[in-house]
Design a protein around this motif. Structure first.
Motif, PDB file in Angstrom:
ATOM      1  N   VAL A 165      33.246  40.093  34.427  1.00 24.56           N
ATOM      2  CA  VAL A 165      34.111  39.601  35.520  1.00 24.56           C
ATOM      3  C   VAL A 165      33.068  39.259  36.697  1.00 24.56           C
ATOM      4  N   ARG A 194      41.233  37.884  44.880  1.00 23.54           N
ATOM      5  CA  ARG A 194      40.867  37.288  43.704  1.00 23.54           C
ATOM      6  C   ARG A 194      40.179  38.348  42.610  1.00 23.54           C
ATOM      7  N   CYS A 250      41.659  39.266  39.006  1.00 29.79           N
ATOM      8  CA  CYS A 250      40.866  39.191  37.833  1.00 29.79           C
ATOM      9  C   CYS A 250      41.108  40.597  36.899  1.00 29.79           C
ATOM     10  N   VAL A 267      35.240  36.156  32.931  1.00 29.87           N
ATOM     11  CA  VAL A 267      36.500  36.040  33.911  1.00 29.87           C
ATOM     12  C   VAL A 267      36.008  35.675  34.976  1.00 29.87           C
ATOM     13  N   ALA A 271      37.811  33.902  39.069  1.00 26.30           N
ATOM     14  CA  ALA A 271      38.710  33.584  39.765  1.00 26.30           C
ATOM     15  C   ALA A 271      38.630  32.125  40.424  1.00 26.30           C
ATOM     16  N   VAL A 303      41.325  32.899  36.700  1.00 27.18           N
ATOM     17  CA  VAL A 303      42.419  33.373  37.068  1.00 27.18           C
ATOM     18  C   VAL A 303      42.910  32.875  38.268  1.00 27.18           C
TER      19      VAL A 303
END
Length: 133
Positions: free
Chosen positions: A6, A14, A18, A95, A97, A127
């Motif tokens: 991430v 944000r 996530c 991942v 944002a 995300v």
């Protein structure tokens, strides 16, 4: 077991978004390990990723759901840092944002999410921060 990387910037909302989406991934908490990466774009001095509010918010959310994680930090270009870290940790999923920007804003300032999507050879989840109804 799968490994999730991430990318965490300085925005708390944000970071929480996530973490929330990672906890919503299929499988139990024992089936995923998360690496939270914060890339410092300027010299952080004595600060580390553990001192960044957004990183702590994401970590707290993962803790609340029993998801194992580790912290990682880097410096320089955030997109390249994410790509390098994904390779280093053997991430099965990256991942990041997203955030709304005008086309001119994207052209002038670039987009970390866009760079990661276009350059990654791994699946990338982007995300949003808006709450789903």
């Amino acid at each position: 077991m799968y490994q999730v990387l991430v990318g965490v910037d300085d925005d708390v909302a944000r970071a929480r978004a996530c973490a929330r989406e990672v906890t919503n991934l299929p499988g139990g908490t024992d089936e995923k390990t998360v690496t939270l990466l914060h890339s410092f774009t300027e010299d952080p001095g004595d600060r580390s990723a553990a001192d960044v509010e957004s990183v702590n918010a994401a970590a707290e959310s993962l803790d609340d759901h029993g998801v194992r994680y580790e912290l990682l930090e880097s410096g320089g270009d955030p997109a390249q840092s994410i790509l390098d870290a994904a390779k280093e940790v053997g991430a099965d999923l990256v991942v990041v944002a997203g955030r709304k920007r005008s086309p001119a804003g994207k052209a002038i300032f670039g987009s970390v999410s866009q760079s990661v999507i276009l350059s990654s050879n791994r699946p990338v989840m982007v995300v949003g921060t808006e709450t789903r109804e």
